[in-house]
Scaffold this motif. Sequence first.
Motif, PDB file in Angstrom:
ATOM      1  N   CYS A 110       0.846  -1.186   0.000  1.00 30.89           N
ATOM      2  CA  CYS A 110       0.000   0.000   0.000  1.00 30.89           C
ATOM      3  C   CYS A 110       0.893   1.252   0.000  1.00 30.89           C
ATOM      4  O   CYS A 110       2.044   1.214   0.418  1.00 30.89           O
ATOM      5  CB  CYS A 110      -0.880  -0.020   1.241  1.00 30.89           C
ATOM      6  SG  CYS A 110      -2.113   1.289   1.304  1.00 30.89           S
ATOM      7  N   ASP A 113       0.490   3.636   1.898  1.00 29.40           N
ATOM      8  CA  ASP A 113       0.446   4.162   3.264  1.00 29.40           C
ATOM      9  C   ASP A 113       1.849   4.526   3.767  1.00 29.40           C
ATOM     10  O   ASP A 113       2.795   3.737   3.643  1.00 29.40           O
ATOM     11  CB  ASP A 113      -0.180   3.105   4.184  1.00 29.40           C
ATOM     12  CG  ASP A 113      -0.574   3.685   5.525  1.00 29.40           C
ATOM     13  OD1 ASP A 113      -1.784   3.761   5.806  1.00 29.40           O
ATOM     14  OD2 ASP A 113       0.325   4.062   6.296  1.00 29.40           O
ATOM     15  N   HIS A 136      -1.636  -4.163   5.209  1.00 29.41           N
ATOM     16  CA  HIS A 136      -1.226  -3.685   6.535  1.00 29.41           C
ATOM     17  C   HIS A 136      -2.432  -3.337   7.395  1.00 29.41           C
ATOM     18  O   HIS A 136      -3.536  -3.098   6.883  1.00 29.41           O
ATOM     19  CB  HIS A 136      -0.317  -2.465   6.389  1.00 29.41           C
ATOM     20  CG  HIS A 136      -1.025  -1.266   5.828  1.00 29.41           C
ATOM     21  ND1 HIS A 136      -1.539  -0.271   6.616  1.00 29.41           N
ATOM     22  CD2 HIS A 136      -1.337  -0.929   4.551  1.00 29.41           C
ATOM     23  CE1 HIS A 136      -2.117   0.642   5.843  1.00 29.41           C
ATOM     24  NE2 HIS A 136      -2.010   0.270   4.593  1.00 29.41           N
ATOM     25  N   CYS A 138      -5.542  -0.070   7.350  1.00 28.05           N
ATOM     26  CA  CYS A 138      -5.460   0.401   5.956  1.00 28.05           C
ATOM     27  C   CYS A 138      -6.700   1.249   5.624  1.00 28.05           C
ATOM     28  O   CYS A 138      -7.833   0.774   5.747  1.00 28.05           O
ATOM     29  CB  CYS A 138      -5.369  -0.796   5.015  1.00 28.05           C
ATOM     30  SG  CYS A 138      -5.222  -0.319   3.270  1.00 28.05           S
ATOM     31  N   GLY A 139      -6.479   2.478   5.214  1.00 27.90           N
ATOM     32  CA  GLY A 139      -7.592   3.373   4.889  1.00 27.90           C
ATOM     33  C   GLY A 139      -8.451   2.843   3.760  1.00 27.90           C
ATOM     34  O   GLY A 139      -9.687   2.935   3.800  1.00 27.90           O
TER      35      GLY A 139
HETATM   36 ZN    ZN Z   1      -3.309   0.907   3.106  1.00 28.60          ZN
END
Ligand code: ZN
Length: 219
Positions: A39, A41, A98, A101-102
């Motif tokens: 990701c 992130d 992860h 995670c948004g």
């Molecule tokens: Zn994420």
Amino acid sequence: MKDIIEGFLKFQSDAYPERAELFKNLAYKQNPSTLFISCSDSRLVPELVTQHEPGELFVIRNAGNIVPSYGPEPGGVSASVEYAVTALQVTDVVICGHSDCGAMTAIAKCKCMDHMPAVGSWLRYADSARVVNEARTHSSERARIAAMVRENVIAQLENIKTHPSVRLAIREGRLALHGWVYDIESGSIDALDGATNTFVSLANHTNVRATPTQLNVAV
Ligand SMILES: [Zn+2]
């Protein structure tokens, strides 16, 4: 932005000289062993988590560590996968989700994406994971999000197997797939054990992988 430029100046004065020989060797060639898909992130840094240096990981990062299935109009992720597997001949692919995670939280909570249409469209590549996760009961919202993260890793492992370069490399026994979930708070990783279809502690099961290297399929 000032801190970013200051960071670069520190890199130039401190970090670069320490690795001058490495960068000299990497100037005109790279030979990474692993394609690492994670990701975007900011809290998950593949090179830090795996303690790898420049030149050792070929990295794709996007919202939700997503790999669209192969199709007639392949995009940037598909091109990067193909280049890593065919040109660089990586031997391993890690798809790493992860905690917190948004992207996966938005899917698990069915958040309206009308104000972010590009995100909404992109996350459709996780539809199979969403449908599987929605069909289950979860003990809490946190558990539902955590399960969504895992299901998404499994779904993206299925997606990447639709890519011709990946399929060929797996059939030829020269590519293994790995599905990981990184926990931000503890710094631990759970890995998908393809033999049992469960996630286990990578620290305790360092040999687990999502797919066998050798398929042994008679044709
Ligand atoms: Zn994420």
